[in-house]
Design an enzyme around this catalytic site. Sequence first.
Site, PDB file in Angstrom:
ATOM      1  N   ARG A  19      49.279  32.846 -91.417  1.00 23.79           N
ATOM      2  CA  ARG A  19      49.541  31.494 -91.913  1.00 23.79           C
ATOM      3  C   ARG A  19      51.034  31.256 -92.077  1.00 23.79           C
ATOM      4  O   ARG A  19      51.778  32.151 -92.467  1.00 23.79           O
ATOM      5  CB  ARG A  19      48.872  31.310 -93.279  1.00 23.79           C
ATOM      6  CG  ARG A  19      47.382  31.509 -93.311  1.00 23.79           C
ATOM      7  CD  ARG A  19      46.571  30.455 -92.647  1.00 23.79           C
ATOM      8  NE  ARG A  19      46.825  29.113 -93.112  1.00 23.79           N
ATOM      9  CZ  ARG A  19      46.039  28.058 -92.801  1.00 23.79           C
ATOM     10  NH1 ARG A  19      44.945  28.232 -92.065  1.00 23.79           N
ATOM     11  NH2 ARG A  19      46.342  26.874 -93.236  1.00 23.79           N
ATOM     12  N   VAL A  20      51.428  30.042 -91.797  1.00 26.13           N
ATOM     13  CA  VAL A  20      52.828  29.693 -92.017  1.00 26.13           C
ATOM     14  C   VAL A  20      52.953  28.705 -93.176  1.00 26.13           C
ATOM     15  O   VAL A  20      54.019  28.205 -93.462  1.00 26.13           O
ATOM     16  CB  VAL A  20      53.468  29.091 -90.744  1.00 26.13           C
ATOM     17  CG1 VAL A  20      53.559  30.138 -89.652  1.00 26.13           C
ATOM     18  CG2 VAL A  20      52.688  27.870 -90.259  1.00 26.13           C
ATOM     19  N   ASP A  21      51.823  28.386 -93.823  1.00 23.65           N
ATOM     20  CA  ASP A  21      51.882  27.471 -94.962  1.00 23.65           C
ATOM     21  C   ASP A  21      51.653  28.262 -96.260  1.00 23.65           C
ATOM     22  O   ASP A  21      51.747  29.479 -96.278  1.00 23.65           O
ATOM     23  CB  ASP A  21      50.834  26.350 -94.813  1.00 23.65           C
ATOM     24  CG  ASP A  21      49.436  26.910 -94.557  1.00 23.65           C
ATOM     25  OD1 ASP A  21      49.250  28.142 -94.640  1.00 23.65           O
ATOM     26  OD2 ASP A  21      48.526  26.107 -94.280  1.00 23.65           O
ATOM     27  N   ASP A  22      51.352  27.580 -97.337  1.00 24.22           N
ATOM     28  CA  ASP A  22      51.202  28.261 -98.624  1.00 24.22           C
ATOM     29  C   ASP A  22      49.777  28.754 -98.839  1.00 24.22           C
ATOM     30  O   ASP A  22      49.198  28.592 -99.906  1.00 24.22           O
ATOM     31  CB  ASP A  22      51.611  27.316 -99.758  1.00 24.22           C
ATOM     32  CG  ASP A  22      53.088  27.001 -99.675  1.00 24.22           C
ATOM     33  OD1 ASP A  22      53.842  27.896 -99.247  1.00 24.22           O
ATOM     34  OD2 ASP A  22      53.476  25.874-100.015  1.00 24.22           O
ATOM     35  N   VAL A  23      49.218  29.309 -97.802  1.00 20.42           N
ATOM     36  CA  VAL A  23      47.867  29.846 -97.913  1.00 20.42           C
ATOM     37  C   VAL A  23      47.968  31.352 -97.676  1.00 20.42           C
ATOM     38  O   VAL A  23      48.677  31.801 -96.790  1.00 20.42           O
ATOM     39  CB  VAL A  23      46.932  29.189 -96.869  1.00 20.42           C
ATOM     40  CG1 VAL A  23      45.586  29.897 -96.819  1.00 20.42           C
ATOM     41  CG2 VAL A  23      46.730  27.702 -97.195  1.00 20.42           C
TER      42      VAL A  23
END
Length: 693
Positions: free
Chosen positions: A561-565
């Site tokens: 993941r590249v997001d806040d997950v």
Amino acid sequence: NCSLNTTTNHLRHVESMAVLPSGAGKIPRLNAVILGEALASEEDDLVFPSDDFARQALLPSAQKYLEMYKRSVEDPAGFWSDIASQFLWKSKWGDTVCSENFDIRNGNVYVQWFKGGITNICYNCLDRNVDSGNGDKIAFHWEGNERGFHDSLTYTQLLSQVCQVANYLRDIGVKKGDAVVIYLPMLMELPIAMLACARIGAVHSVVFAGFSADSLAQRIMDCKPKVVLTCNAVKRGSKVIHLKDIVDAALSESFEDACLTYENRSAMMRETTKWQDGRDIWWQDVVPTYSTICEVEWVDAEDPLFLLYTSGSTGKPKGVLHTTGGYMVYTATTFKYAFDYKPSDIYWCTADCGWITGHSYVTYGPLLNGATVVIYEGAPNYPDPGRCWDIVDKFKVTIFYTAPTLVRSLMRDGDAYVTRYSRKSLRVLGSVGEPINPSAWRWFFNVVGDSRCPISDTWWQTETGGFMIAPLPGAWPQKPGSATFPFFGVQPVIVDEKGVEIEGECSGYLCVKSSWPGTFRTLYGDHERYETTYFKPFPGYYFSGDGCSRDKDGYYWLTGRVDDVINVSGHRIGTAEVESALVSHPQCAEAAVVGVEHEVKGQGIYAFVTLVDGIPYSEELRRNLITTVRNQIGPFAAPDRIHWAPGLPKTRSGKIMRRILRKIASRQLDELGDTSTLADPGVVDQLIALADC
Ligand code: WTA
């Protein structure tokens, strides 16, 4: 070493590729097989399907795949309607097979497949198989937590049980379009409940039975179900989990509708179960009194089938909504090809129906193909780490689909637990949930599969409904750790941070151009969030949230993941959800959560916490903070590490610099980068000093 039969297979593949259609344009580049280039180079680790496997495979060559893939993207309407015609439709869809706007710049995003087509997915899973003479085939083999407890249902029996639950639901007033929350462990009653909802057009929302009362309550408040289906308790490993107590805590006083409770006698008797008269009903008391025949509710292909909540980058979970027709066609087709499914297969997927994998590949995909599915109630390493292979031998499982976290944990327990079982029935292995590291891949391949079974490493998401990038066993050589090539109809695109598509060998953000039948249609009650989260970051595309690279042969490699997950043991957890749970503790002033590499879980949860002024940090507080997260989200979201942070690294505008926290969490202290833009660079040294506190 798993590069088996390299020389002979190399020649066979290269020869068979001589007449391939051009690899130009958007058609996947299978250069490795087409030109044999990669095969010559030492650094490539290609694993070929054996000749025996390829000979019997549904897709025996890359050439066949390329032909089908080409048609699927050049003529999606023709490709998918040919497949859809194999299902039962009360009436066919209109002239437009697919209508979509995937480009936010052209207005609101929407997707429709087979609109106007009238069908029912439960009918296609059950009645269609019974009517075609497969009524006596086993649909489910169920294995209990304790050895020796098992049960099974044929397609005819499953249909009868589904009809009884469907009739009950109808009788208490559940109608087409109404939501039903299901909070059940892996008993057969869980897929039975899902299918019963589908039969009457109700929208199921399964909540994973590891979620806490607060998380369950949040989901119940969002979708406002007419009824909640649960059981009194379940045994997982040596622990008894009192699910009914959790449901009681989640249901507000104002919830006056029904709570249908299955009495799971292997875990708890009804006499000791807390009960609210008027609201709670024992499943066994009412369901068997209903008729085993239930007319289906015929629905439009675009009528909703289910809601499934998943984590995003804010604290509020997203209700991913899937509709009926496209999802049906897509899950059935992906199941068939990615696992090389044959009617004689016995299929076991270790996922829980509380997650998307259990929706698409325990329930709908396999049953639509008339498959025999193994369902296991318990923990995979109970009573010992050989349990999975015991189950494989017991039911003669041929296709085994699991998650890298389980592979890594079993690998750590040693080969002896595996090799003491025969496993000779196995022919295809599968992996899902997170990138599978090459060493775990090799162990899975060599030890579990005796170097004989291709591994289908399937990349997909709750949002995608079904597999997006996955090997088709037998069709091309695999590279350990790569999900390989896109499924039919899927056009992956890698973009840079400006959203510009990058060609050839590259790394960037993984997006998808144009819809596939299994695309989710919206986030329940929040179409704007759907557009903002998935279609605005890179206009023109669906953004997956994953990073990805493509190698010189066109193989895709997912990088996380590249997001806040964070992806913990294949479970998606939003950092914001954990942070909001932590700060709900009265002594916690602020929290910042990052993912850190974890040997077994893939990623672990690392939480920096700032305490309320004057509160000292203590071991007891640390434990209380962890308990708070367990209670608010669920045990699977408990932080692995709490790091006391008297101050957090913030920019002058007050933004937490997570990049620095990630480096501190993974102890890459010489890679902290520029800290001069921090409001107070001193906090970094302070955090490092407290790292082992
Ligand atoms: C990750 C699970 C690499 C990815 C089906 C994705 C994977 C998220 C793979 C979705 C794979 C899933 N290789 N990464 N084979 N499969 N992922 O919604 O980060 O629970 O975005 O769906 O899991 O998780 P979800």
